[in-house]
Motif scaffolding. Structure first.
Motif, PDB file in Angstrom:
ATOM      1  N   GLU A 186       0.831  -1.211   0.000  1.00 51.68           N
ATOM      2  CA  GLU A 186       0.000   0.000   0.000  1.00 51.68           C
ATOM      3  C   GLU A 186       0.860   1.253   0.000  1.00 51.68           C
ATOM      4  OE1 GLU A 186      -4.064  -1.426   2.309  1.00 51.68           O
ATOM      5  OE2 GLU A 186      -2.309  -0.868   3.501  1.00 51.68           O
ATOM      6  N   LEU A 187       1.886   1.268   0.840  1.00 54.45           N
ATOM      7  CA  LEU A 187       2.766   2.428   0.890  1.00 54.45           C
ATOM      8  C   LEU A 187       3.536   2.601  -0.412  1.00 54.45           C
ATOM      9  CD1 LEU A 187       4.155   2.045   4.528  1.00 54.45           C
ATOM     10  CD2 LEU A 187       2.669   3.881   3.688  1.00 54.45           C
ATOM     11  N   ARG A 188       3.983   1.496  -0.973  1.00 57.02           N
ATOM     12  CA  ARG A 188       4.738   1.575  -2.235  1.00 57.02           C
ATOM     13  C   ARG A 188       3.881   2.153  -3.340  1.00 57.02           C
ATOM     14  NH1 ARG A 188       6.859  -0.538  -6.844  1.00 57.02           N
ATOM     15  NH2 ARG A 188       9.137  -0.799  -6.884  1.00 57.02           N
ATOM     16  N   ARG A 189       2.620   1.709  -3.399  1.00 57.41           N
ATOM     17  CA  ARG A 189       1.737   2.244  -4.431  1.00 57.41           C
ATOM     18  C   ARG A 189       1.481   3.727  -4.217  1.00 57.41           C
ATOM     19  NH1 ARG A 189      -4.637   1.352  -5.769  1.00 57.41           N
ATOM     20  NH2 ARG A 189      -4.532   2.087  -7.919  1.00 57.41           N
ATOM     21  N   ALA A 190       1.289   4.147  -2.980  1.00 58.31           N
ATOM     22  CA  ALA A 190       1.022   5.549  -2.694  1.00 58.31           C
ATOM     23  C   ALA A 190       2.211   6.422  -3.095  1.00 58.31           C
ATOM     24  CB  ALA A 190       0.709   5.729  -1.217  1.00 58.31           C
ATOM     25  N   VAL A 191       3.420   5.964  -2.761  1.00 57.40           N
ATOM     26  CA  VAL A 191       4.616   6.729  -3.128  1.00 57.40           C
ATOM     27  C   VAL A 191       4.775   6.775  -4.638  1.00 57.40           C
ATOM     28  CG1 VAL A 191       7.134   6.808  -2.989  1.00 57.40           C
ATOM     29  CG2 VAL A 191       5.780   6.246  -0.950  1.00 57.40           C
ATOM     30  N   ALA A 192       4.593   5.631  -5.289  1.00 56.09           N
ATOM     31  CA  ALA A 192       4.736   5.570  -6.748  1.00 56.09           C
ATOM     32  C   ALA A 192       3.696   6.443  -7.451  1.00 56.09           C
ATOM     33  CB  ALA A 192       4.616   4.123  -7.214  1.00 56.09           C
ATOM     34  N   ALA A 193       2.508   6.543  -6.863  1.00 53.00           N
ATOM     35  CA  ALA A 193       1.452   7.357  -7.465  1.00 53.00           C
ATOM     36  C   ALA A 193       1.694   8.848  -7.279  1.00 53.00           C
ATOM     37  CB  ALA A 193       0.098   6.980  -6.863  1.00 53.00           C
ATOM     38  N   GLY A 194       2.569   9.230  -6.349  1.00 56.13           N
ATOM     39  CA  GLY A 194       2.855  10.639  -6.112  1.00 56.13           C
ATOM     40  C   GLY A 194       1.922  11.297  -5.117  1.00 56.13           C
ATOM     41  N   VAL A 195       1.386  10.502  -4.160  1.00 52.93           N
ATOM     42  CA  VAL A 195       0.503  11.063  -3.141  1.00 52.93           C
ATOM     43  C   VAL A 195       1.214  12.185  -2.404  1.00 52.93           C
ATOM     44  CG1 VAL A 195      -0.493  10.520  -0.882  1.00 52.93           C
ATOM     45  CG2 VAL A 195      -0.936   9.030  -2.825  1.00 52.93           C
ATOM     46  N   GLY A 196       0.497  13.276  -2.176  1.00 54.29           N
ATOM     47  CA  GLY A 196       1.110  14.467  -1.610  1.00 54.29           C
ATOM     48  C   GLY A 196       1.629  14.296  -0.202  1.00 54.29           C
ATOM     49  N   ARG A 197       0.869  13.577   0.621  1.00 54.64           N
ATOM     50  CA  ARG A 197       1.352  13.373   1.980  1.00 54.64           C
ATOM     51  C   ARG A 197       0.841  12.046   2.530  1.00 54.64           C
ATOM     52  NH1 ARG A 197      -1.991  17.953   5.454  1.00 54.64           N
ATOM     53  NH2 ARG A 197      -3.852  16.707   5.875  1.00 54.64           N
ATOM     54  N   ILE A 198       1.681  11.419   3.311  1.00 54.76           N
ATOM     55  CA  ILE A 198       1.314  10.199   4.022  1.00 54.76           C
ATOM     56  C   ILE A 198       1.416  10.494   5.506  1.00 54.76           C
ATOM     57  CG2 ILE A 198       1.973   7.821   4.522  1.00 54.76           C
ATOM     58  CD1 ILE A 198       2.933   7.574   1.635  1.00 54.76           C
ATOM     59  N   VAL A 199       0.359  10.176   6.235  1.00 58.92           N
ATOM     60  CA  VAL A 199       0.319  10.422   7.670  1.00 58.92           C
ATOM     61  C   VAL A 199       0.797   9.155   8.365  1.00 58.92           C
ATOM     62  CG1 VAL A 199      -1.101  11.153   9.619  1.00 58.92           C
ATOM     63  CG2 VAL A 199      -1.632  11.989   7.315  1.00 58.92           C
ATOM     64  N   VAL A 200       2.020   9.180   8.912  1.00 51.14           N
ATOM     65  CA  VAL A 200       2.584   7.977   9.515  1.00 51.14           C
ATOM     66  C   VAL A 200       2.037   7.787  10.921  1.00 51.14           C
ATOM     67  CG1 VAL A 200       4.656   7.996   8.104  1.00 51.14           C
ATOM     68  CG2 VAL A 200       4.655   9.201  10.298  1.00 51.14           C
ATOM     69  N   ASP A 201       1.911   6.497  11.309  1.00 46.50           N
ATOM     70  CA  ASP A 201       1.184   6.167  12.521  1.00 46.50           C
ATOM     71  C   ASP A 201       1.951   5.227  13.441  1.00 46.50           C
ATOM     72  OD1 ASP A 201      -1.293   4.736  14.059  1.00 46.50           O
ATOM     73  OD2 ASP A 201      -1.947   6.642  13.228  1.00 46.50           O
ATOM     74  N   SER A 202       3.158   4.789  13.030  1.00 47.55           N
ATOM     75  CA  SER A 202       3.947   3.885  13.863  1.00 47.55           C
ATOM     76  C   SER A 202       5.406   3.952  13.425  1.00 47.55           C
ATOM     77  CB  SER A 202       3.441   2.442  13.741  1.00 47.55           C
ATOM     78  OG  SER A 202       3.695   1.937  12.442  1.00 47.55           O
ATOM     79  N   PHE A 203       6.292   3.507  14.317  1.00 47.43           N
ATOM     80  CA  PHE A 203       7.715   3.470  13.973  1.00 47.43           C
ATOM     81  C   PHE A 203       7.977   2.483  12.843  1.00 47.43           C
ATOM     82  CE2 PHE A 203       7.956   4.901  18.492  1.00 47.43           C
ATOM     83  CZ  PHE A 203       8.554   6.128  18.257  1.00 47.43           C
ATOM     84  N   VAL A 204       7.250   1.379  12.842  1.00 46.11           N
ATOM     85  CA  VAL A 204       7.408   0.399  11.769  1.00 46.11           C
ATOM     86  C   VAL A 204       7.081   1.038  10.425  1.00 46.11           C
ATOM     87  CG1 VAL A 204       6.482  -1.746  10.802  1.00 46.11           C
ATOM     88  CG2 VAL A 204       6.992  -1.604  13.241  1.00 46.11           C
ATOM     89  N   GLU A 205       6.038   1.850  10.409  1.00 43.81           N
ATOM     90  CA  GLU A 205       5.654   2.485   9.148  1.00 43.81           C
ATOM     91  C   GLU A 205       6.712   3.477   8.674  1.00 43.81           C
ATOM     92  OE1 GLU A 205       2.061   5.272   7.363  1.00 43.81           O
ATOM     93  OE2 GLU A 205       1.676   4.055   9.149  1.00 43.81           O
ATOM     94  N   VAL A 206       7.332   4.193   9.597  1.00 39.77           N
ATOM     95  CA  VAL A 206       8.414   5.102   9.213  1.00 39.77           C
ATOM     96  C   VAL A 206       9.534   4.317   8.546  1.00 39.77           C
ATOM     97  CG1 VAL A 206      10.151   6.736  10.037  1.00 39.77           C
ATOM     98  CG2 VAL A 206       7.852   6.756  11.032  1.00 39.77           C
ATOM     99  N   GLU A 207       9.867   3.163   9.110  1.00 36.70           N
ATOM    100  CA  GLU A 207      10.923   2.334   8.528  1.00 36.70           C
ATOM    101  C   GLU A 207      10.522   1.824   7.142  1.00 36.70           C
ATOM    102  OE1 GLU A 207      11.548  -0.766  11.334  1.00 36.70           O
ATOM    103  OE2 GLU A 207      12.314   0.563  12.916  1.00 36.70           O
ATOM    104  N   ARG A 208       9.293   1.349   7.031  1.00 36.76           N
ATOM    105  CA  ARG A 208       8.816   0.863   5.724  1.00 36.76           C
ATOM    106  C   ARG A 208       8.880   1.968   4.675  1.00 36.76           C
ATOM    107  NH1 ARG A 208       3.260  -1.985   7.919  1.00 36.76           N
ATOM    108  NH2 ARG A 208       4.199  -3.896   8.737  1.00 36.76           N
ATOM    109  N   LEU A 209       8.406   3.132   5.050  1.00 38.60           N
ATOM    110  CA  LEU A 209       8.348   4.232   4.096  1.00 38.60           C
ATOM    111  C   LEU A 209       9.739   4.694   3.698  1.00 38.60           C
ATOM    112  CD1 LEU A 209       6.171   5.810   2.651  1.00 38.60           C
ATOM    113  CD2 LEU A 209       6.082   7.408   4.571  1.00 38.60           C
ATOM    114  N   ALA A 210      10.659   4.721   4.655  1.00 38.12           N
ATOM    115  CA  ALA A 210      12.032   5.106   4.335  1.00 38.12           C
ATOM    116  C   ALA A 210      12.660   4.114   3.354  1.00 38.12           C
ATOM    117  CB  ALA A 210      12.858   5.181   5.614  1.00 38.12           C
TER     118      ALA A 210
END
Length: 468
Positions: free
Chosen positions: A145-169
């Motif tokens: 889900e995060l990969r698709r959002a980044v690839a699509a050029g979503v303006g902002r992602i609201v992170v909700d956990s430390f794991v998600e920060v790592e995934r997104l990075a």
């Protein structure tokens, strides 16, 4: 027939059920209470008319139950938020109700769009919404889900956990992308709403706690990740909120964290999101603020706090109204199937009016103990009102649509009953319980009707049944 629920005192006939003290018999049982309905809704000889069309005519073509969406009302409310919050970014909260047409309306009226799942993102992209104007929420966004959002050029992602920060990075490094990020924080505010829709107290699943220090730590991790652009802090204190005091407390705590980040990390975050949750009138007890009043109060709260903290500039603010735009714009129309008089202890009688829908198209009464109003939508009645309970057809005692409402004493099978304020979280939370077919959403405007979502069919039900 209109609701006058939650007003002081009520009249009752001998032997009738004595209802709550806030419920009284309406002065005109055939009138509508304007605050509960979309702006084009009115009665003509007892027939409910929305968007220039009699709902009886819509039912003749589309059957019941059916959601009727007043397009002009939706657009007016979207514009009202856009204009009142002209210096903000206004994100329509798609979780309240979303389809491709509504996503287009949102974009056409100059709003941004908030999504919280891959499915909602799919609808937004299919509708042609500029990805840069999309915000992506969720407490458990997966790697795909995060990969698709980044690839699509979503303006902002609201992170909700430390794991998600790592995934997104990791994803931004893989794609060679840079992604705008907001950090969702829990401000420890107890919103005066139902437990299940209060989202800023400490003991719940959303966000990083300010009190524990997790929020500050999360900001530091985002700032340190090369592919993440730290936009600011995000807060959401709950839903169906009428009092700005909760926003005031939340804004104060968030801005203190904002100032601490500037002082200790040397980072001035350009944005801040105060969330949504603005209430609407489901009954006459509810007294929501209009967007202009909200904008004035919330802007003053933030400006005063920024001055008190000595911040050199106020972050650009954003809000996320969903219910407040689509909620009043939609009503649900049902056909009465049975009427039953049930004798209670003490000789009282309750009138049960059963309709052809229920918790499969509106789970909120059962889930949140939500209150609704309703009206007889297909004729004028001179019969004295009786206190009724409108219930659904599902195999649950809790399958209640409207808990207490005055309806004409001659309400009968075949009558149409309409429930206002069903735009938010009714169709989006609808189910196939008892293998019910989810109703259509019909947009009406200037005397014309258009199906936005068709009624489900039995073939739809069987399509996922591999043994069919």
């Amino acid at each position: 027939m209109s609701s006058t629920t939650h007003e002081a005192g009520w009249a009752h006939a001998p032997g009738a059920l004595r209802g709550p003290t806030w419920l009284r018999e309406p002065a005109d049982p055939n009138a509508l209470v304007p605050s509960l309905w979309s702006t084009t809704a009115h009665k003509v000889d007892g027939d409910l008319v929305v968007g220039g069309l009699a709902v009886a005519d819509l039912v003749a073509e589309h059957n019941t139950p059916a959601y009727v969406l007043d397009e002009e009302d939706f657009r007016r409310r979207a514009r009202a938020f856009r204009d009142a919050f002209a210096d903000y970014d206004v994100y329509y909260a798609g979780k309240a109700f979303l389809c491709t047409s509504v996503a287009r309306w949102v974009a056409e009226e100059g709003l941004h769009l908030d999504v919280c799942s891959n499915g909602e993102l799919t609808v937004a992209l299919r509708a042609g919404v500029d990805p840069a104007r999309i915000g992506y929420h969720g407490n458990n966004k997966t790697h795909p889900e995060l990969r698709r959002a980044v690839a699509a050029g979503v303006g902002r992602i609201v992170v909700d956990s430390f794991v998600e920060v790592e995934r997104l990075a990791a994803i931004t490094a893989e794609l060679g992308a840079r992604q705008g990020v907001m950090v969702r924080v829990t401000a420890g505010v107890e919103a005066h709403t139902h437990e299940y829709i209060a989202t800023a107290h400490e003991d719940q699943k959303f966000g990083f706690s300010i009190t524990s220090g997790d929020a500050f730590a999360a900001v530091g991790r985002v700032q340190a990740a090369p592919g993440l652009e730290l936009l600011g802090l995000h807060s959401h204190i709950g839903s169906q909120i009428f009092d700005s005091s909760g926003f005031e407390v939340a804004a104060r705590r968030i801005l203190r964290l904002h100032a601490r980040v500037a002082d200790e990390l040397g980072v001035t975050m350009p944005e801040m999101d105060l969330g949504g949750g603005f209430g609407i009138a489901y009954t006459t007890q509810d007294d929501p603020s209009d967007p202009a009043q909200l904008a004035t109060e919330m802007t003053k709260i933030v400006d005063d706090e920024c001055r008190g903290l000595g911040l050199p500039q106020t972050p650009r603010l954003s809000i996320e109204p969903g219910r407040a735009i689509v909620g009043p714009a939609m009503c649900t129309v049902y056909t009465v199937g049975t009427v039953k008089q049930v004798a209670l202890d003490g000789g009282a009688v309750r009138t049960y009016v059963s309709v052809d829908g229920g918790m499969s198209d509106n789970i909120r009464t059962a889930l949140y103990d939500a209150d609704y109003s309703c009206t007889l939508a297909s004729r004028t009645s001179q019969a004295p009102p009786v206190l009724a309970r409108v219930v659904g057809k599902h195999c649950e005692a809790g399958d209640v649509v409207v808990r207490d409402e005055f309806l004409p004493g001659d309400v009968a099978p075949g009558d149409l009953v309409a429930v206002p304020g069903t735009g938010a979280y009714c169709r989006s939370m609808a189910s196939n319980y008892n293998h019910a077919l989810r109703p259509p959403v019909i947009a009406v405007r200037d005397g014309e009707a258009r199906v936005l979502l068709r009624r489900e069919t039995e073939d739809d039900l069987l399509a996922t049944d591999v043994g069919a």
